[in-house]
Motif scaffolding. Structure first.
Motif, PDB file in Angstrom:
ATOM      1  N   GLU A 119      16.440  53.829  21.160  1.00 24.09           N
ATOM      2  CA  GLU A 119      15.901  53.656  22.513  1.00 24.09           C
ATOM      3  C   GLU A 119      16.608  52.520  23.248  1.00 24.09           C
ATOM      4  OE1 GLU A 119      13.442  55.233  24.229  1.00 24.09           O
ATOM      5  OE2 GLU A 119      12.665  56.622  22.715  1.00 24.09           O
ATOM      6  N   LEU A 120      17.012  51.504  22.509  1.00 29.03           N
ATOM      7  CA  LEU A 120      17.686  50.352  23.113  1.00 29.03           C
ATOM      8  C   LEU A 120      19.188  50.578  23.278  1.00 29.03           C
ATOM      9  CD1 LEU A 120      15.824  47.537  21.160  1.00 29.03           C
ATOM     10  CD2 LEU A 120      15.583  48.040  23.604  1.00 29.03           C
ATOM     11  N   ASP A 133      -0.364  51.557  30.891  1.00 31.95           N
ATOM     12  CA  ASP A 133       0.096  52.853  31.406  1.00 31.95           C
ATOM     13  C   ASP A 133       1.583  53.080  31.157  1.00 31.95           C
ATOM     14  OD1 ASP A 133       1.087  50.949  33.081  1.00 31.95           O
ATOM     15  OD2 ASP A 133       0.419  51.883  34.950  1.00 31.95           O
ATOM     16  N   ARG A 134       2.155  52.391  30.147  1.00 28.52           N
ATOM     17  CA  ARG A 134       3.567  52.611  29.838  1.00 28.52           C
ATOM     18  C   ARG A 134       3.810  52.436  28.344  1.00 28.52           C
ATOM     19  NH1 ARG A 134       7.699  48.709  32.470  1.00 28.52           N
ATOM     20  NH2 ARG A 134       8.974  49.740  30.893  1.00 28.52           N
ATOM     21  N   ILE A 135       4.932  52.960  27.918  1.00 31.05           N
ATOM     22  CA  ILE A 135       5.244  52.939  26.494  1.00 31.05           C
ATOM     23  C   ILE A 135       5.520  51.515  26.026  1.00 31.05           C
ATOM     24  CG2 ILE A 135       7.752  53.231  26.701  1.00 31.05           C
ATOM     25  CD1 ILE A 135       7.421  55.423  24.460  1.00 31.05           C
ATOM     26  N   ALA A 178      14.275  46.509  28.338  1.00 26.85           N
ATOM     27  CA  ALA A 178      13.751  47.854  28.093  1.00 26.85           C
ATOM     28  C   ALA A 178      12.271  47.950  28.427  1.00 26.85           C
ATOM     29  CB  ALA A 178      13.979  48.251  26.639  1.00 26.85           C
ATOM     30  N   GLY A 179      11.585  46.810  28.478  1.00 24.28           N
ATOM     31  CA  GLY A 179      10.174  46.816  28.855  1.00 24.28           C
ATOM     32  C   GLY A 179       9.227  47.315  27.786  1.00 24.28           C
ATOM     33  N   LEU A 231       9.221  44.695  16.693  1.00 20.71           N
ATOM     34  CA  LEU A 231       8.857  43.666  17.665  1.00 20.71           C
ATOM     35  C   LEU A 231      10.027  42.729  17.952  1.00 20.71           C
ATOM     36  CD1 LEU A 231       5.277  42.929  16.327  1.00 20.71           C
ATOM     37  CD2 LEU A 231       5.821  43.776  18.622  1.00 20.71           C
ATOM     38  N   TYR A 232      10.776  42.387  16.933  1.00 16.46           N
ATOM     39  CA  TYR A 232      11.942  41.518  17.131  1.00 16.46           C
ATOM     40  C   TYR A 232      12.934  42.159  18.093  1.00 16.46           C
ATOM     41  CZ  TYR A 232      16.650  39.780  16.230  1.00 16.46           C
ATOM     42  OH  TYR A 232      17.934  39.323  16.389  1.00 16.46           O
ATOM     43  N   LEU A 233      13.261  43.435  17.865  1.00 14.52           N
ATOM     44  CA  LEU A 233      14.227  44.112  18.714  1.00 14.52           C
ATOM     45  C   LEU A 233      13.725  44.223  20.153  1.00 14.52           C
ATOM     46  CD1 LEU A 233      15.337  46.946  16.264  1.00 14.52           C
ATOM     47  CD2 LEU A 233      16.738  45.014  17.035  1.00 14.52           C
ATOM     48  N   ALA A 234      12.444  44.556  20.300  1.00 17.20           N
ATOM     49  CA  ALA A 234      11.889  44.699  21.643  1.00 17.20           C
ATOM     50  C   ALA A 234      11.867  43.368  22.390  1.00 17.20           C
ATOM     51  CB  ALA A 234      10.481  45.282  21.571  1.00 17.20           C
TER      52      ALA A 234
END
Length: 219
Positions: A21-22, A154-156, A79-80, A70-73
């Protein structure tokens, strides 16, 4: 180059999803669990718990699939996938912990007592207890998702990528038969263009590779 130790159908799928995704480049390094490669000193130096996945990003080593997600996000906030408000982040953490402790753990007990443990250590009665506990917690999540597209706000978010793998596992164990909303949610998550293979697809790929390997040896 990011390195990911572990391959599908393990919890490495959770990490693969975030990496995809990233849009990050990474090197996947298979670890043969059945061959005992996770018990060798080189791997134990990365994760003394002898489990996959393990992410190596430069000098940083991160274990535990949810922690890696969580680290990657957090490292790539554009990416939000991490909610902005502290209230929504609290809900994200809440559902990640719920998934890991209340749904994944009974699923793991089912697997252990079905085929992982030596036959003399398996407890059929614990399988039934684990199924009951899992179904009760699946029902909790089904009610939460009744009018929702995503777990939080309301979002992923990271919680959804965590949930998809966990619920796919639950679906493999027939735990979602009474949860139509979760089944629809699971289908929508795996319809995403960058979704990794499902657990069933990953097992099928492994079997195909094994058959190909046997054919090459026979040839």
């Amino acid at each position: 180059m990011i390195k990911l130790y572990g391959t599908p159908p393990t919890r490495a799928l959770r990490v693969i999803w975030l990496l995809n995704e990233l849009g990050l480049d990474y090197e996947m390094l298979p670890v043969g669990i059945l061959e005992g490669e996770n018990r060798q000193s080189e791997f134990l130096a990365l994760n003394p718990a002898a489990k996959v996945p393990v992410l190596v990003d430069g000098s940083l080593v991160v274990t535990e699939s949810a922690a890696i997600q969580l680290y990657l996000a957090e490292k790539y906030p554009q990416a939000g996938f991490i909610p902005e408000s502290v209230e929504d982040r609290a809900q994200m953490y809440r559902w990640i912990f719920f998934l890991m402790t209340e749904i994944e753990q009974p699923l793991w007990r089912i697997v252990r007592h079905t085929f992982l443990y030596p036959e003399e250590k398996r407890l059929p009665q614990d399988i039934e207890l684990a199924k009951q506990e899992c179904l009760e917690m699946v029902a909790v999540l089904e009610r939460h998702m009744r009018d929702r597209a995503f777990l939080v706000a309301d979002r992923i978010s990271v919680a959804d990528f965590n949930a998809a793998y966990t619920l796919d596992w639950a679906n493999e164990e027939k735990m979602l038969e009474g949860a139509p909303r979760l089944k629809a949610y699971l289908q929508s998550m795996y319809a995403r263009p960058k979704a990794p293979p499902t657990i069933a697809e990953a097992f099928a790929a492994l079997e195909s590779q094994a058959v190909t390997g046997d054919a090459m040896v026979a040839g």
